[in-house]
Design a protein around this motif. Structure first.
Motif, PDB file in Angstrom:
ATOM      1  N   ASN A 113       9.761  13.497   5.365  1.00 24.96           N
ATOM      2  CA  ASN A 113       9.647  12.040   5.223  1.00 24.96           C
ATOM      3  C   ASN A 113      10.556  11.553   4.090  1.00 24.96           C
ATOM      4  O   ASN A 113      10.149  10.760   3.236  1.00 24.96           O
ATOM      5  N   GLU A 116      11.601   7.672   4.232  1.00 28.28           N
ATOM      6  CA  GLU A 116      10.420   6.849   3.977  1.00 28.28           C
ATOM      7  C   GLU A 116       9.982   6.950   2.514  1.00 28.28           C
ATOM      8  O   GLU A 116       9.572   5.952   1.904  1.00 28.28           O
ATOM      9  N   ARG A 156      16.839   8.331  11.862  1.00 30.20           N
ATOM     10  CA  ARG A 156      15.759   7.404  12.187  1.00 30.20           C
ATOM     11  C   ARG A 156      16.311   6.331  13.129  1.00 30.20           C
ATOM     12  O   ARG A 156      17.523   6.113  13.203  1.00 30.20           O
ATOM     13  N   ASP A 160      11.516   3.412  14.413  1.00 33.07           N
ATOM     14  CA  ASP A 160      10.847   4.220  13.385  1.00 33.07           C
ATOM     15  C   ASP A 160      10.555   3.376  12.148  1.00 33.07           C
ATOM     16  O   ASP A 160       9.470   3.465  11.552  1.00 33.07           O
ATOM     17  N   TRP A 161      11.531   2.550  11.750  1.00 38.13           N
ATOM     18  CA  TRP A 161      11.342   1.730  10.565  1.00 38.13           C
ATOM     19  C   TRP A 161      10.358   0.601  10.806  1.00 38.13           C
ATOM     20  O   TRP A 161       9.613   0.214   9.895  1.00 38.13           O
ATOM     21  N   PHE A 164       7.104   2.267  10.412  1.00 37.23           N
ATOM     22  CA  PHE A 164       6.864   2.574   8.994  1.00 37.23           C
ATOM     23  C   PHE A 164       6.318   1.357   8.258  1.00 37.23           C
ATOM     24  O   PHE A 164       5.341   1.451   7.506  1.00 37.23           O
ATOM     25  N   ARG A 165       6.947   0.205   8.454  1.00 34.57           N
ATOM     26  CA  ARG A 165       6.493  -0.962   7.710  1.00 34.57           C
ATOM     27  C   ARG A 165       5.118  -1.445   8.187  1.00 34.57           C
ATOM     28  O   ARG A 165       4.349  -1.992   7.404  1.00 34.57           O
ATOM     29  N   GLN A 168       2.729   0.885   6.349  1.00 32.28           N
ATOM     30  CA  GLN A 168       2.667   0.521   4.937  1.00 32.28           C
ATOM     31  C   GLN A 168       1.803  -0.722   4.723  1.00 32.28           C
ATOM     32  O   GLN A 168       0.990  -0.781   3.799  1.00 32.28           O
ATOM     33  N   THR A 178      12.050  -3.989   2.584  1.00 34.24           N
ATOM     34  CA  THR A 178      12.171  -3.289   3.867  1.00 34.24           C
ATOM     35  C   THR A 178      12.255  -4.300   5.000  1.00 34.24           C
ATOM     36  O   THR A 178      13.097  -4.173   5.900  1.00 34.24           O
TER      37      THR A 178
END
Length: 325
Positions: A113, A116, A156, A160-161, A164-165, A168, A178
């Motif tokens: 990771n 990230e 990525r 994927d991002w 991720f957000r 989070q 981000t």
């Protein structure tokens, strides 16, 4: 038998990293634990490795942070290319040197990771009230670069991002940079409309959208000035000899418009006039100027903008003095 770096295909290199990971789990876990520490010691080791592999890397990063436009990474890229850091990594991976962090770092970048962790840590730095303004700017740079390069290198995807957000935010973490970085990358791919881009109209018979125009608004640089056009063009020529990055052009546009030297026009018209008026100068793309203008004029704190602080304020004041003299 050692494989020569320049002959290794990307997929083969990735297989070599995975083979190391499968047989060195303990070393890998120790590295991951170190980069996860709050004292940032692991990241310092990575930065030190980069300095060793590419001696000019630190200076290139500092130059970027103080002078370069936020889209122009050419200085950093040139240092890494000239240093042939890819060959250094390949050699270190095959050397079996227990003191090298290269194998564990590569495994972390490919299969951990890594991206990230870098983004999450720098978001936390930005939210920390003890973090200085300059360090917040650096953290923003790291986040944008991590997201952009992870997508560019196919480590990525944008999906994927996005995921991720969402994760989070679900655990209560704030990720404003981000969010904005992902939006900026999406805007880079979207076509930038010019002033002649017409609205989609429909015909009476088929009611189908007409094609959008792509004509550039072409005006001479002299025609944009409200007075003393020849003198202003000479001033402009002198300025552009050393100041034609995205931030510099965005501030130039703001100064000329706000101080009533130039008639109102959009950035695209201004950029086109510069390109045609000074063909000997290589200008950055209009998107870089638009992006810089947006960043520099965004409200931050106390009603002030980014361009009202530090080096940006100094740069803008110098521009105003240059044209007022």
């Amino acid at each position: 038998m050692k494989i020569q770096p320049r002959t290794i295909k990307h997929e083969k290199f990735k297989e070599m990293v995975k083979a190391w990971l499968d047989t060195h789990r303990e070393e890998y876990c120790s590295f991951v634990e170190e980069v996860g520490k709050r004292d940032r010691s692991g990241f310092q080791h990575i930065f030190q490795y980069a300095q060793m592999a590419a001696p000019g890397y630190a200076n290139a990063v500092m130059t970027y942070m103080s002078e370069k436009d936020s889209k122009d990474f050419s200085g950093i890229e040139k240092v890494l290319k000239d240093a042939d850091i890819a060959s250094t990594l390949a050699n270190d991976l095959q050397s079996q040197n227990p003191d090298s962090i290269a194998p564990a770092m590569l495994a972390w970048l490919y299969f951990g990771n890594s991206w990230e962790t870098m983004v999450a840590y720098n978001e936390e730095m930005i939210q920390d009230k003890k973090t200085s303004f300059s360090n917040r700017l650096k953290a923003r740079f790291v986040i944008f670069m991590a997201i952009k390069m992870s997508i560019f290198n196919e480590h990525r995807t944008k999906e994927d991002w996005e995921n991720f957000r969402k994760i989070q935010k679900s655990i209560g973490s704030a990720v404003p940079v981000t969010d904005s970085s992902i939006e900026e990358l999406e805007n880079e791919e979207a076509p930038v409309p010019t002033e002649d881009d017409g609205a989609q109209e429909t015909t009476d018979e088929k009611k189908e959208p007409q094609k959008r125009g792509r004509k550039k608004v072409r005006v001479s640089i002299e025609s944009l000035f409200l007075h003393n056009a020849e003198r202003m063009k000479e001033k402009l020529s002198c300025y552009l000899k050393s100041q034609c990055g995205g931030n510099e052009l965005a501030m130039l546009y703001i100064c000329l418009k706000n101080d009533a030297y130039m008639s109102h026009c959009e950035i695209t018209t201004f950029h086109n006039a510069l390109v045609e008026g000074f063909p000997e100068i290589k200008f950055v793309a209009v998107r870089s100027v638009q992006k810089a203008h947006k960043d520099l004029t965004t409200d931050m704190m106390g009603g002030k903008r980014l361009m009202d602080f530090g080096e940006y304020k100094k740069m803008f004041d110098n521009i105003r003095r240059h044209f007022a003299a």
